[in-house]
Each structure stands twice: as C-alpha cells, then as structure tokens.
Design an enzyme around this catalytic site. Structure first.
Site, PDB file in Angstrom:
ATOM      1  N   TYR A 161       0.809  -1.331   0.013  1.00 31.77           N
ATOM      2  CA  TYR A 161      -0.015   0.175   0.013  1.00 31.77           C
ATOM      3  C   TYR A 161       0.942   1.404   0.030  1.00 31.77           C
ATOM      4  CZ  TYR A 161      -4.063  -2.914   0.808  1.00 31.77           C
ATOM      5  OH  TYR A 161      -5.082  -3.634   0.689  1.00 31.77           O
ATOM      6  N   LYS A 228       2.822 -14.266   5.600  1.00 30.64           N
ATOM      7  CA  LYS A 228       3.125 -15.314   4.589  1.00 30.64           C
ATOM      8  C   LYS A 228       4.613 -15.309   4.671  1.00 30.64           C
ATOM      9  CE  LYS A 228       1.566 -17.773   1.206  1.00 30.64           C
ATOM     10  NZ  LYS A 228       0.986 -19.129   1.361  1.00 30.64           N
ATOM     11  N   ASP A 282      -2.514 -18.001   4.652  1.00 22.93           N
ATOM     12  CA  ASP A 282      -3.544 -18.888   3.844  1.00 22.93           C
ATOM     13  C   ASP A 282      -4.364 -19.738   4.855  1.00 22.93           C
ATOM     14  OD1 ASP A 282      -1.110 -19.574   3.731  1.00 22.93           O
ATOM     15  OD2 ASP A 282      -1.143 -21.112   2.505  1.00 22.93           O
ATOM     16  N   ASP A 306      -6.117  -6.228   5.149  1.00 22.50           N
ATOM     17  CA  ASP A 306      -7.231  -5.704   4.551  1.00 22.50           C
ATOM     18  C   ASP A 306      -8.261  -6.886   4.248  1.00 22.50           C
ATOM     19  OD1 ASP A 306      -9.004  -4.124   2.990  1.00 22.50           O
ATOM     20  OD2 ASP A 306      -7.306  -3.492   1.447  1.00 22.50           O
TER      21      ASP A 306
END
Ligand code: NAD
Length: 415
Positions: A161, A228, A282, A306
């Site tokens: 972002y 991640k 995930d 988000d």
C-alpha cells in the site's frame, strides 16, 4: 474562502499520551466528518444513538461536544474546487485528537490519492483496528458466528500500500528493470509492471506492540501474528520475527509464546500472560472459519489485514456491521468501513450499524466503556427483535424492515 471553523465553546481536548493511552474529559470536543453519499443519513442516525447512549450511561455528567469539520464534497462546496481535505480539517483533528467520519468518495482521475489514505498518512495513523463480534440474531453465513470475537490490528502505512510501483512500458519501469535484471541477478520479464513491498522493523514493532498492549489492557488471551513468511521471507517473515521480538523486549513477564506453552505432551497454563502465536496467512483464513474461538487479537501486515478484515466481517453480518478505527500516537479517526453507496444517498435506507459500532469503539478508546456497552446492548436488542434495515431484513425470516433513522430510534429505545 470560507469562515474559519469555530470549535464548540465549553468543551475540552482529550488527553492523548500515545496510541491506546488516552483519557477523556467529561465534555470532550470531538470533530466529525459527515461524509459523502449515504454519509449524512448514517451520521444523523449514529449521532442520535451516541448522544442517547452517553446520556443513558452518565445521566448528563458527560456529553460530547460535536465539532463539524469538512472533507470530500462538503469541503468543496465550502472551500472551493480541489479542496477535498482542507488544512483546517487536518488541524482540527490534530488539535482535538480523536475524530469520527463517514465514508468519503475517492475522486476518480489523475493526481488524487484516496482521502482516507491521505488522512492516514498525514496523521500517521499506523494502526487500523477492526473489532468483529457477532450480535445475536444477525444473519450469518456460518453455523456458529457467536464464536467470533476478535480484534484485528492491521498495519496501515506500508507493505504494497506504500504506492511504490511502475507501469509496464514507462521509462521509470525500464530503469528499475535494468537495475534488477542487470545488477541484482533477477529475470523479470520486460513486459512486467513492478511494485515494491516495504515492511520495516519500526512500523511492525509499533503495530504489534499496540496489539499486545490492547490485549493486556482488555484481558484478551492471545495475540496471533499472521504473515506469509514462508514465501516472502524478508518482508512477511520479518514481520513475524519482529512481532515475537517486540513481545519479548517490551512485555517480558506479561507474554508467553505458544511454543513455550507446549512441554512435550504437557500444556502449561499461561495464567494472566497473553499468548503470542503466529499463523501463515492462508492457513489463517481456514482457521478463522473453522475454529474462530481460538483467536482473539490478530496482528497483520497491511494487505493480508485488508483481506482478513472483510472475511471476518462477513462472518458476523457483513460490512454494514463492521466498525473500524485508525489509530496513531497523536490522533485517532474512527470510521464506517463501507463506502458512500451513492445509489442509496439521501434515501434514509441503509444500515448505520458500521458507523454506530465505530462510535462504540471510539467510546471504548476514550475510556467511556459504559457508553460503548449501552450501544452494544441497544443494537443487539433491536436485531434480536428483528427490527432492521433492508440489508439484514432480506436475509432474515419475519423481520420488520425499517429505515436508517428508524433503526437508530429502535436502538435508542433499547439502550
Ligand atoms: P460501497 O461500500 O459504497 O457500496 C457497495 C454496496 O454495498 C452498496 O451498493 C450497497 O449495496 C452496500 N452497502 C454499503 N454500505 C452499506 C450500508 N451501510 N448499508 C447497507 N448496504 C450498504 O462501495 P463502492 O460502491 O465500491 O464505493 C463507493 C464509493 O465509496 C467510492 O467512491 C469509494 O472510493 C468510496 N469508498 C470509501 C470508503 C471510505 O471512506 N472509508 C471505503 C470504501 C469505498
């Protein structure tokens, strides 16, 4: 040029030491931005609930001194073309510290950053919080929405972002590509767009520290760091490492890692300590659906934050029911998490729940817990009685569909 804004007489400023160290006087001045589109409808409904909840909780001893400031279309009407976010508005939020806003239209076309992004960057609101819990009776796509009660802490200033990217085919992209492929040994196809994902130690640590402090203050049991890192080792993986580091550096004795709790086949009792654990992103999306009661406070980098925020919001009734706040060390801005829904503007139709619950989160933030609880009670009881706006009514059997303002009135009657 419009007349200068005058704050309401008789109010005073909130005592703001740093993020999550905030105390309110009995008559705080709180700036608000009504917002565009459905903003005026939901603001009018929400303000009615806020004032009634404060009156019910404190019987006149406390009262918010609301101070209207302008952004978006209302700011243009007042200050002239291009003035989407006047300096005066930013200055008012800086001075009075805690504000609340409705949704703002993101102007389409070159040269405009989203107003929300600008606000977050200008005021360094590094921590986006989303408390998500279920209110009895709210339609939900999952079988046990009552098991969801989490507060998401999303990093709000960096990650993809940060807006650092180069379009395919531009000279700038060519330069970056030449450097990466020529000097850094990468093999990026020439027709690629390129984006940069910075994640820093400072921004990670202040976000995770805020999440842990919150968990300690509110008697929450755990903070889960979501990342991640198995794939993006030096950004998402570093987020995980720095998260554990800041827990050990700033909160020794008050935190314990999940790994430390497992002693062979024996599980230690964490006692009063907040358990720090981590999950790969995930897997977390599965876990929050399958075992939501194992999660409490959740800390994430910007992009995963988000996504997970909206996924969890869906579990408890959708965006119309999801509150949000953007918090920094000098100011905080609470806001509805949905947009301006222009096709419903002025129809007194949409669900003001997100803004109302954002106000509840704001009251909790300034230490007015009884006002927050009153709002939650009123909202839960209206929904249990099946008096709801169209978005919820169409998913419920036997509901009475009411307008935005009538929903607020139903809450007020049940505070
Ligand atoms: P949106 O959230 O405004 O609306 C999408 C749909 O969601 C609406 O058509 C409506 O069906 C439903 N919806 C939204 N809020 C609702 C409510 N309170 N009650 C019932 N139903 C509701 O998203 P969009 O259409 O993508 O965006 C419209 C504008 O809002 C754009 O200009 C966008 O930039 C802006 N926006 C602002 C914010 C913000 O200010 N924080 C956030 C998202 C979008």
């Amino acid at each position: 040029m419009a007349d200068r804004l005058t704050p309401p007489a008789g109010g005073s400023a909130i005592d703001y030491e740093r993020a999550f160290r905030v105390r309110s006087p009995d008559r705080p001045v709180i700036p608000y931005i009504e917002g565009d589109g459905i903003g005026p409808d939901i603001w009018a409904a929400a303000r009615r609930v806020f004032d009634a909840a404060v009156a019910a909780a404190y019987g006149g001893r406390r009262e918010v001194q609301w101070f209207e400031v302008f952004a978006g279309e209302k700011a243009i009407a007042r200050y002239g073309a291009g003035m989407y976010l006047p300096d005066e508005t930013l200055a008012a939020i800086r001075d009075w510290r805690v504000a609340i806003k409705g949704p703002l239209t993101t102007p389409v076309g070159g040269g405009f950053r989203s107003l929300n992004v600008t606000l977050r960057q200008e005021l360094d609101l590094y921590c986006c919080i989303r408390p998500c819990r279920w209110y009895e009776g709210t339609p939900s796509p999952v079988r046990h929405p009552e098991k969801v009660d989490v507060v998401i802490f999303r990093e709000n200033t960096e990650d993809v972002y940060a807006g650092i990217e180069w379009k395919e085919g531009t000279p700038e992209q060519g330069k970056v590509l030449a450097f990466l492929n020529g000097e850094m040994g990468t093999r990026i196809p020439a027709d690629s767009g390129i984006g940069i994902k910075p994640i820093s130690e400072r921004n990670t640590k202040r976000l995770v520290a805020a999440a842990i402090q919150y968990a300690l203050d509110k008697g929450r049991r755990s903070v889960t760091i979501v990342h991640k890192g198995n794939i993006m080792k030096y950004t998402e993986g570093a987020f995980r490492e720095w998260g554990y580091e800041v827990a050990a550096e700033k909160f020794p004795g008050h935190t314990i890692t999940e790994a430390h709790l497992s002693q062979g086949d024996r599980q230690l009792d964490p006692g009063e300590r907040v358990v720090i654990k981590d999950r790969i992103a995930d897997a977390m999306f599965q876990q929050i659906l399958l075992r939501p009661d194992e999660y409490d406070v959740i800390a994430l980098p910007n992009l995963n934050g988000d996504y997970l925020s909206d996924a969890v919001a869906a579990q408890v009734g959708g965006l119309g029911m999801a509150p949000g706040g953007n918090i920094g060390d000098t100011a905080a801005v609470f806001e509805a998490t949905h947009g301006t829904a222009p096709k419903y503007a002025g129809l007194d139709k949409v669900n003001p729940g997100s803004l109302i619950l954002s106000g509840a989160a704001m009251f909790e933030y300034i230490g007015w817990d009884d006002a927050k609880s009153a709002i939650q009670r009123g909202m839960e009881s209206a929904i249990r009685d099946k008096i709801v706006t169209y978005d919820l009514a169409r998913q419920m059997d036997g509901a009475t569909e009411v307008s935005c303002s009538a929903f607020a009135e139903a809450i007020v009657q049940r505070l």
